[in-house]
Design a protein around this motif. Sequence first.
Motif, PDB file in Angstrom:
ATOM      1  N   VAL A 153      42.878  30.995  57.044  1.00 38.21           N
ATOM      2  CA  VAL A 153      43.571  31.603  58.440  1.00 38.21           C
ATOM      3  C   VAL A 153      44.545  32.477  58.551  1.00 38.21           C
ATOM      4  CG1 VAL A 153      44.214  30.644  60.581  1.00 38.21           C
ATOM      5  CG2 VAL A 153      42.506  29.211  59.443  1.00 38.21           C
ATOM      6  N   GLY A 154      45.309  32.141  57.749  1.00 36.69           N
ATOM      7  CA  GLY A 154      46.721  33.019  57.620  1.00 36.69           C
ATOM      8  C   GLY A 154      46.558  34.261  56.897  1.00 36.69           C
ATOM      9  N   ALA A 155      45.870  34.396  56.078  1.00 35.99           N
ATOM     10  CA  ALA A 155      45.498  35.581  55.134  1.00 35.99           C
ATOM     11  C   ALA A 155      44.016  35.679  54.775  1.00 35.99           C
ATOM     12  CB  ALA A 155      46.462  35.427  53.542  1.00 35.99           C
ATOM     13  N   PRO A 156      43.244  36.250  55.402  1.00 36.62           N
ATOM     14  CA  PRO A 156      41.808  36.113  55.121  1.00 36.62           C
ATOM     15  C   PRO A 156      41.508  37.511  54.175  1.00 36.62           C
ATOM     16  CG  PRO A 156      42.160  37.096  57.284  1.00 36.62           C
ATOM     17  CD  PRO A 156      43.435  36.276  56.790  1.00 36.62           C
ATOM     18  N   GLN A 157      42.486  38.307  54.085  1.00 34.35           N
ATOM     19  CA  GLN A 157      42.263  39.324  53.180  1.00 34.35           C
ATOM     20  C   GLN A 157      42.597  38.798  51.636  1.00 34.35           C
ATOM     21  OE1 GLN A 157      44.672  39.069  55.184  1.00 34.35           O
ATOM     22  NE2 GLN A 157      46.661  39.189  53.774  1.00 34.35           N
ATOM     23  N   ALA A 158      43.317  37.895  51.415  1.00 32.36           N
ATOM     24  CA  ALA A 158      43.787  37.352  50.279  1.00 32.36           C
ATOM     25  C   ALA A 158      42.585  36.505  49.677  1.00 32.36           C
ATOM     26  CB  ALA A 158      45.045  36.683  50.372  1.00 32.36           C
ATOM     27  N   ARG A 159      43.036  36.665  48.078  1.00 34.64           N
ATOM     28  CA  ARG A 159      41.963  35.935  47.174  1.00 34.64           C
ATOM     29  C   ARG A 159      42.483  34.665  46.841  1.00 34.64           C
ATOM     30  NH1 ARG A 159      39.471  38.334  41.623  1.00 34.64           N
ATOM     31  NH2 ARG A 159      37.986  36.569  40.852  1.00 34.64           N
ATOM     32  N   GLN A 160      41.745  33.373  46.995  1.00 35.44           N
ATOM     33  CA  GLN A 160      42.459  32.360  46.246  1.00 35.44           C
ATOM     34  C   GLN A 160      41.958  31.697  44.950  1.00 35.44           C
ATOM     35  OE1 GLN A 160      42.333  29.047  49.618  1.00 35.44           O
ATOM     36  NE2 GLN A 160      41.774  30.636  51.009  1.00 35.44           N
ATOM     37  N   VAL A 161      42.998  31.591  44.163  1.00 38.55           N
ATOM     38  CA  VAL A 161      42.721  31.117  42.813  1.00 38.55           C
ATOM     39  C   VAL A 161      43.397  29.961  42.641  1.00 38.55           C
ATOM     40  CG1 VAL A 161      42.512  33.578  42.083  1.00 38.55           C
ATOM     41  CG2 VAL A 161      44.544  32.464  41.913  1.00 38.55           C
ATOM     42  N   ALA A 162      42.988  29.058  41.508  1.00 36.06           N
ATOM     43  CA  ALA A 162      43.641  28.053  41.046  1.00 36.06           C
ATOM     44  C   ALA A 162      44.442  28.225  40.103  1.00 36.06           C
ATOM     45  CB  ALA A 162      42.447  26.943  40.627  1.00 36.06           C
ATOM     46  N   ASP A 163      45.666  27.483  39.908  1.00 39.88           N
ATOM     47  CA  ASP A 163      47.008  27.686  39.098  1.00 39.88           C
ATOM     48  C   ASP A 163      46.384  27.303  37.862  1.00 39.88           C
ATOM     49  OD1 ASP A 163      48.390  25.163  38.844  1.00 39.88           O
ATOM     50  OD2 ASP A 163      47.995  25.378  41.045  1.00 39.88           O
ATOM     51  N   ARG A 164      46.789  27.716  36.706  1.00 38.79           N
ATOM     52  CA  ARG A 164      46.543  27.436  35.320  1.00 38.79           C
ATOM     53  C   ARG A 164      46.805  25.856  35.105  1.00 38.79           C
ATOM     54  NH1 ARG A 164      49.550  30.712  30.889  1.00 38.79           N
ATOM     55  NH2 ARG A 164      51.300  29.872  32.044  1.00 38.79           N
ATOM     56  N   TYR A 165      47.804  25.109  35.588  1.00 38.88           N
ATOM     57  CA  TYR A 165      48.140  23.914  35.340  1.00 38.88           C
ATOM     58  C   TYR A 165      47.061  22.913  35.706  1.00 38.88           C
ATOM     59  CZ  TYR A 165      50.160  19.134  36.233  1.00 38.88           C
ATOM     60  OH  TYR A 165      50.273  17.916  36.215  1.00 38.88           O
ATOM     61  N   HIS A 166      46.772  23.239  37.193  1.00 39.47           N
ATOM     62  CA  HIS A 166      45.931  22.314  37.872  1.00 39.47           C
ATOM     63  C   HIS A 166      44.409  22.530  37.057  1.00 39.47           C
ATOM     64  CE1 HIS A 166      48.572  22.211  41.091  1.00 39.47           C
ATOM     65  NE2 HIS A 166      48.084  20.957  41.111  1.00 39.47           N
ATOM     66  N   LEU A 167      43.877  23.690  36.622  1.00 36.85           N
ATOM     67  CA  LEU A 167      42.705  23.875  35.783  1.00 36.85           C
ATOM     68  C   LEU A 167      42.968  22.966  34.476  1.00 36.85           C
ATOM     69  CD1 LEU A 167      42.093  27.790  36.439  1.00 36.85           C
ATOM     70  CD2 LEU A 167      40.628  25.763  37.313  1.00 36.85           C
ATOM     71  N   TRP A 168      43.972  23.077  33.768  1.00 35.94           N
ATOM     72  CA  TRP A 168      44.079  22.574  32.482  1.00 35.94           C
ATOM     73  C   TRP A 168      44.117  20.925  32.683  1.00 35.94           C
ATOM     74  CZ3 TRP A 168      42.657  24.098  28.027  1.00 35.94           C
ATOM     75  CH2 TRP A 168      43.272  23.430  27.031  1.00 35.94           C
ATOM     76  N   ALA A 169      44.913  20.567  33.805  1.00 38.34           N
ATOM     77  CA  ALA A 169      44.865  18.959  34.098  1.00 38.34           C
ATOM     78  C   ALA A 169      43.427  18.466  34.646  1.00 38.34           C
ATOM     79  CB  ALA A 169      46.022  18.865  35.161  1.00 38.34           C
ATOM     80  N   ASN A 170      42.942  19.156  35.278  1.00 40.00           N
ATOM     81  CA  ASN A 170      41.469  18.841  36.047  1.00 40.00           C
ATOM     82  C   ASN A 170      40.586  18.673  34.716  1.00 40.00           C
ATOM     83  OD1 ASN A 170      42.565  18.464  38.520  1.00 40.00           O
ATOM     84  ND2 ASN A 170      41.575  20.324  39.003  1.00 40.00           N
ATOM     85  N   LEU A 171      40.615  19.715  33.645  1.00 39.34           N
ATOM     86  CA  LEU A 171      39.848  19.520  32.731  1.00 39.34           C
ATOM     87  C   LEU A 171      40.147  18.473  31.744  1.00 39.34           C
ATOM     88  CD1 LEU A 171      37.746  20.810  30.685  1.00 39.34           C
ATOM     89  CD2 LEU A 171      39.395  22.161  29.698  1.00 39.34           C
ATOM     90  N   GLY A 172      41.365  18.356  31.659  1.00 35.00           N
ATOM     91  CA  GLY A 172      41.876  16.867  30.842  1.00 35.00           C
ATOM     92  C   GLY A 172      41.222  15.820  31.441  1.00 35.00           C
ATOM     93  N   GLN A 173      41.450  15.586  32.650  1.00 33.40           N
ATOM     94  CA  GLN A 173      40.867  14.409  33.324  1.00 33.40           C
ATOM     95  C   GLN A 173      39.402  13.947  33.167  1.00 33.40           C
ATOM     96  OE1 GLN A 173      42.120  14.466  37.369  1.00 33.40           O
ATOM     97  NE2 GLN A 173      44.461  14.207  36.830  1.00 33.40           N
ATOM     98  N   ALA A 174      38.861  15.213  33.211  1.00 30.98           N
ATOM     99  CA  ALA A 174      37.214  15.059  32.863  1.00 30.98           C
ATOM    100  C   ALA A 174      37.043  14.722  31.454  1.00 30.98           C
ATOM    101  CB  ALA A 174      36.474  16.488  33.309  1.00 30.98           C
ATOM    102  N   VAL A 175      37.660  15.192  30.621  1.00 30.77           N
ATOM    103  CA  VAL A 175      37.423  14.914  29.215  1.00 30.77           C
ATOM    104  C   VAL A 175      37.777  13.361  28.955  1.00 30.77           C
ATOM    105  CG1 VAL A 175      37.938  15.401  26.803  1.00 30.77           C
ATOM    106  CG2 VAL A 175      37.523  17.249  28.453  1.00 30.77           C
ATOM    107  N   GLU A 176      38.793  12.940  29.486  1.00 34.48           N
ATOM    108  CA  GLU A 176      39.285  11.615  29.419  1.00 34.48           C
ATOM    109  C   GLU A 176      38.328  10.517  29.935  1.00 34.48           C
ATOM    110  OE1 GLU A 176      42.838  11.299  30.903  1.00 34.48           O
ATOM    111  OE2 GLU A 176      44.096  12.194  29.612  1.00 34.48           O
ATOM    112  N   LYS A 177      37.519  10.989  31.036  1.00 31.20           N
ATOM    113  CA  LYS A 177      36.462  10.137  31.757  1.00 31.20           C
ATOM    114  C   LYS A 177      35.215  10.124  30.585  1.00 31.20           C
ATOM    115  CE  LYS A 177      36.284  11.774  35.555  1.00 31.20           C
ATOM    116  NZ  LYS A 177      35.929  11.840  37.051  1.00 31.20           N
ATOM    117  N   SER A 178      35.068  11.246  30.344  1.00 31.70           N
ATOM    118  CA  SER A 178      33.907  11.355  29.129  1.00 31.70           C
ATOM    119  C   SER A 178      33.970  10.525  27.679  1.00 31.70           C
ATOM    120  CB  SER A 178      33.530  12.971  28.709  1.00 31.70           C
ATOM    121  OG  SER A 178      33.275  13.467  29.864  1.00 31.70           O
TER     122      SER A 178
END
Length: 376
Positions: A153-178
Amino acid sequence: MIELWVRRFRCDNAGCPAVTFAEQIAGLTTPHSRYTPLLRGTLTQIGLALAGWAGARLAASIGITAGRDTLLRMVRSVPEPDVGEVEVLGVDDFAFRKGRHYGTLLIDMATHRPLHLYDGREGEDLADWLRGHPEVKVICRDRSSGYGEGARVGAPQARQVADRYHLWANLGQAVEKSVNPIAPAWPNRPPDDAGEPLEAEPAVVQSPKELKIVTRLRDQHAAAHELWEQGMSKAVIGRELGLHQATIRKLVNARSADDVVAKSLQRAHVVDPYVGYLHRRWNEGVENAAQLHREIQQLGYPGGELAVQRHLRRYRSGRGHAPASGPKPPSVREATSWIMTHPSTCARRMQTNCTACVSVMPSWTGSPATSGSSPR
């Protein structure tokens, strides 16, 4: 102490609110001030670095009398720097009180400088800030839906990306569940007399019987989500199920029961560092839990005798003798770190500190064609 002779001026204008005023000396005095600019700047820097009581103690040690409230007032009086143009914005939350009260922090990712701080995690506040900064091109955030809506809503021109910490943390949680479902099937393989790991033969991993705590967590997760979908609050669900509100919050916030199970099974037990010694003494014929408890206490064991009794109960109940003393099977967290580590680094670990991995998880060291039961 500095004594000065200065001139005092009187205004002849009857409508002047000042009426009288003294002359100021540049760099030494300021109107209505009890501190020189140099001393005020020193105390401000102390307040910014240490704040209240700690700053007051440091000031006293260098001969400056200043209370904690004075330091905090000086910190609050520091003008906020100009934000300027921000092209890459970082958005994340922080806890005033974990689980209850949160705020949001905006950071310039180019300079790593905090830009703005507001109470709550609502997307409307983020959208209001972004409307005043149309130059933002990239927004680095976590996966919060509120932040995502506020950024759109506030910045429709901006590109949204996920930060490195959350990408790595989510990958770790997925691997742990496997990894977690196959962890109970890892055997405790002792080394041979030469000290080398035993050569393992390919074996079919059978699904172990589910632990009681796993079954209980799955039932609690299902019951909590069923009541939550009916519109009940977390406090009411806690009273209905007889569970603490923190437990209910954990169950409701978990997307699936596997998330709750994985976190619970990863907790290290107080007996774990002494399992090898207990196994060796059991195989030597010492089956008295009190005696074994006294022996590991001399080795630094901080827990009680009940935990030792529970660990030995599986062998008293006829489920088998304790395995021979050997390398302990790796934990789920260790196996996850091996999977997520670069192959060259993991190879060095395997040669030095992780020989247990070769003996207890032989299929992981083979080719993908022969070790299809494990993720690579």
